[in-house]
Scaffold this motif. Structure first.
Motif, mmCIF file in Angstrom:
data_model
loop_
_atom_site.group_PDB
_atom_site.id
_atom_site.type_symbol
_atom_site.label_atom_id
_atom_site.label_comp_id
_atom_site.label_asym_id
_atom_site.label_seq_id
_atom_site.Cartn_x
_atom_site.Cartn_y
_atom_site.Cartn_z
ATOM 1 N N ALA A 154 0.862 -1.183 0.000
ATOM 2 C CA ALA A 154 0.000 0.000 0.000
ATOM 3 C C ALA A 154 0.899 1.234 0.000
ATOM 4 N N PRO A 155 0.376 2.410 -0.378
ATOM 5 C CA PRO A 155 1.201 3.628 -0.358
ATOM 6 C C PRO A 155 1.759 3.884 1.041
ATOM 7 N N ARG A 156 3.053 4.134 1.129
ATOM 8 C CA ARG A 156 3.687 4.387 2.424
ATOM 9 C C ARG A 156 3.223 5.729 2.985
ATOM 10 N N GLN A 157 3.065 5.766 4.295
ATOM 11 C CA GLN A 157 2.568 6.959 4.972
ATOM 12 C C GLN A 157 3.722 7.806 5.498
ATOM 13 N N ARG A 158 3.637 9.097 5.284
ATOM 14 C CA ARG A 158 4.650 10.015 5.800
ATOM 15 C C ARG A 158 4.158 10.559 7.143
ATOM 16 N N MET A 159 4.857 10.173 8.203
ATOM 17 C CA MET A 159 4.490 10.612 9.544
ATOM 18 C C MET A 159 5.755 10.968 10.327
ATOM 19 N N SER A 160 5.597 11.876 11.268
ATOM 20 C CA SER A 160 6.703 12.213 12.153
ATOM 21 C C SER A 160 6.834 11.136 13.225
ATOM 22 N N ASN A 161 7.973 11.108 13.905
ATOM 23 C CA ASN A 161 8.167 10.131 14.979
ATOM 24 C C ASN A 161 7.136 10.329 16.092
ATOM 25 N N LYS A 162 6.797 11.600 16.329
ATOM 26 C CA LYS A 162 5.804 11.885 17.371
ATOM 27 C C LYS A 162 4.451 11.285 16.997
ATOM 28 N N GLU A 163 4.056 11.432 15.724
ATOM 29 C CA GLU A 163 2.774 10.890 15.277
ATOM 30 C C GLU A 163 2.765 9.363 15.355
ATOM 31 N N ARG A 164 3.886 8.748 15.018
ATOM 32 C CA ARG A 164 3.973 7.288 15.093
ATOM 33 C C ARG A 164 3.860 6.818 16.542
ATOM 34 N N ASP A 165 4.521 7.531 17.436
ATOM 35 C CA ASP A 165 4.450 7.168 18.857
ATOM 36 C C ASP A 165 3.022 7.303 19.379
ATOM 37 N N GLN A 166 2.338 8.358 18.945
ATOM 38 C CA GLN A 166 0.964 8.551 19.393
ATOM 39 C C GLN A 166 0.064 7.415 18.911
ATOM 40 N N LEU A 167 0.234 7.034 17.658
ATOM 41 C CA LEU A 167 -0.570 5.935 17.130
ATOM 42 C C LEU A 167 -0.241 4.628 17.841
ATOM 43 N N GLY A 168 1.053 4.437 18.148
ATOM 44 C CA GLY A 168 1.463 3.228 18.850
ATOM 45 C C GLY A 168 0.877 3.128 20.248
ATOM 46 N N ASN A 169 0.616 4.282 20.851
ATOM 47 C CA ASN A 169 0.031 4.320 22.193
ATOM 48 C C ASN A 169 -1.487 4.405 22.172
ATOM 49 N N GLY A 170 -2.072 4.258 20.972
ATOM 50 C CA GLY A 170 -3.520 4.296 20.862
ATOM 51 C C GLY A 170 -4.106 5.688 20.871
ATOM 52 N N GLN A 171 -3.272 6.715 20.675
ATOM 53 C CA GLN A 171 -3.737 8.096 20.659
ATOM 54 C C GLN A 171 -3.899 8.576 19.224
ATOM 55 N N LYS A 172 -4.765 9.563 19.035
ATOM 56 C CA LYS A 172 -4.990 10.127 17.712
ATOM 57 C C LYS A 172 -4.144 11.391 17.555
ATOM 58 N N GLY A 305 -1.885 -5.871 -13.811
ATOM 59 C CA GLY A 305 -1.637 -4.461 -13.532
ATOM 60 C C GLY A 305 -0.861 -4.185 -12.269
ATOM 61 N N GLY A 306 -0.410 -5.220 -11.556
ATOM 62 C CA GLY A 306 0.374 -4.980 -10.348
ATOM 63 C C GLY A 306 -0.366 -5.400 -9.098
ATOM 64 N N LYS A 307 0.401 -5.918 -8.140
ATOM 65 C CA LYS A 307 -0.184 -6.433 -6.902
ATOM 66 C C LYS A 307 -0.022 -5.388 -5.794
ATOM 67 N N PHE A 308 -0.848 -4.341 -5.833
ATOM 68 C CA PHE A 308 -0.818 -3.315 -4.789
ATOM 69 C C PHE A 308 -2.193 -2.654 -4.723
ATOM 70 N N VAL A 309 -2.443 -1.944 -3.619
ATOM 71 C CA VAL A 309 -3.727 -1.277 -3.434
ATOM 72 C C VAL A 309 -3.509 0.223 -3.308
ATOM 73 N N ARG A 310 -4.509 0.982 -3.769
ATOM 74 C CA ARG A 310 -4.445 2.446 -3.661
ATOM 75 C C ARG A 310 -5.396 2.967 -2.584
ATOM 76 N N THR A 311 -6.141 2.081 -1.971
ATOM 77 C CA THR A 311 -7.146 2.495 -1.007
ATOM 78 C C THR A 311 -6.507 2.830 0.340
ATOM 79 N N ILE A 312 -7.325 3.371 1.233
ATOM 80 C CA ILE A 312 -6.868 3.715 2.570
ATOM 81 C C ILE A 312 -7.723 2.967 3.582
ATOM 82 N N GLY A 313 -7.080 2.189 4.451
ATOM 83 C CA GLY A 313 -7.805 1.470 5.480
ATOM 84 C C GLY A 313 -8.032 0.006 5.144
ATOM 85 N N GLN A 314 -8.262 -0.786 6.191
ATOM 86 C CA GLN A 314 -8.429 -2.228 6.048
ATOM 87 C C GLN A 314 -9.643 -2.596 5.198
#
Length: 359
Positions: A154-172, A305-314
């Motif tokens: 899937a398309p890689r997401q650009r996030m800061s380390n702070k945003e990744r930490d927040q998501l890892g801790n269940g925060q938005k 046409g390639g084995k990838f998805v352009r959508t967002i979310g499960q």
């Protein structure tokens, strides 16, 4: 003197080009000829809500047209924007989608909205509808099955380390509503063969006789391959062999297969300080030859046409991956029927069989 030109202008040029395409063979018309899209459209109509023109607004395109558009989009893995352009530009696409005489074609927004309404339930209904057509033509699951999983980027997401930490801790993270819609927080990272991947995982079971996908399950990239083994195991296969690579083997799973009457065809994995014996290595090699069927399926999906998805979310990714499986089976079934592949012998009928069928 004016030089002669190879260009010839004719009022019937379009008809001439269409005739030439028919002579060369249009692969989309092979699919259109052998697949019952009317039946698939009825399944979709019974699941998703269509707009009612009597209440105002633009009338909805027929369900069969939109199903054909979705199939075409997945066969070539096109974006909504590219799908709209190709419908406007390509004669073969217009003919396949029954839009040759239409003054307008579905635009990108119409295609996107239909895909959203289709969802996982609609995609699953299409997969089951194609499976019903397989059975109708005699291509039931035979010869055993192979189970495996493949990574779907899937398309890689650009996030800061702070945003990744927040998501890892269940925060938005502090994102605007518009930005949050563009962030895929469901896809996960994993490593395979020293390469990093981001996205989702598609698990399938494939019958050995005909090479069709018989079971489908979806998950994220970091999930273990064996997580969906029970879900994709095809209990209807007339063969009892179940092949899988060493990622699936476990004592509990071997006991389950024995209880269900299946033969354990899972490759063995060496343990710490317990290397495989020569007998186990030979067994793994034999299994690898058979389970190559499932790798052929993944290669076939990749060629669409390639084995990838352009959508967002499960949810969106699961819809796309299920449609990938449906379109793979649909395309393979059309090829089998076009080439006269016998459902019992997997070969073209002999001259005697052909005469008997003609009689």
């Amino acid at each position: 003197m004016t030089p002669r030109s190879a260009l010839k202008f004719d009022l019937f040029a379009e008809t001439s080009r269409k005739r030439k395409i028919d002579e060369m063979g249009d692969p989309l018309q092979v699919i259109a000829q052998h697949i019952d899209f009317t039946a698939l459209a009825r399944l979709v109509d019974g699941i998703i809500e269509r707009s009612n023109a009597r209440k105002g607004g633009r009338p909805a395109y027929p369900a069969e047209v939109m199903v054909r558009v979705m199939v075409l989009k997945r066969l070539y893995n096109l974006s909504d924007e590219q799908m709209e352009y190709q419908l406007l530009d390509r004669m073969s696409y217009q003919r396949f989608c029954l839009l040759q005489q239409s003054m307008n074609v579905p635009d990108r927004n119409t295609i996107w909205r239909f895909g959203e309404r289709l969802g996982v339930d609609g995609a699953t209904a299409l997969l089951q509808g194609v499976d019903e057509q397989l059975h109708r033509h005699g291509y039931i699951a035979r010869g055993g099955q192979s189970i495996d999983a493949t990574l779907v980027p899937a398309p890689r997401q650009r996030m800061s380390n702070k945003e990744r930490d927040q998501l890892g801790n269940g925060q938005k993270p502090d994102w605007s509503e518009a930005k949050a819609r563009q962030k895929d927080t469901d896809a996960t990272h994993t490593r395979k063969h020293d390469k990093s991947y981001f996205g989702y995982k598609l698990s399938v079971s494939v019958d050995h006789k005909h090479g069709f996908i018989r079971g489908v399950a979806t998950g994220t990239a970091s999930e273990h391959d064996g997580h969906h083994f029970d879900e994709v195991l095809d209990l209807r296969n007339t063969g009892k062999d179940v092949n899988a690579d060493k990622a699936y083997t476990s004592a509990q799973r071997r006991e389950m297969l024995a209880a269900l009457g299946f033969n354990d065809g899972m490759q063995r994995k060496a343990g710490a300080g317990k290397p495989l014996s020569d007998c186990q290595k030979r067994r793994n090699h034999r299994i690898a030859k058979t389970r190559a069927k499932v790798e052929h399926v993944f290669a076939g999906i990749r060629h669409m046409g390639g084995k990838f998805v352009r959508t967002i979310g499960q949810v969106g990714a699961s819809t796309v991956m299920t449609l990938m499986a449906a379109c793979y089976n649909l395309k393979r079934l059309a090829s089998f029927l076009e080439n006269g592949i016998d459902p019992f012998f997997k070969s073209k009928p002999s001259k005697i069989q052909a005469r008997l069928q003609a009689a």
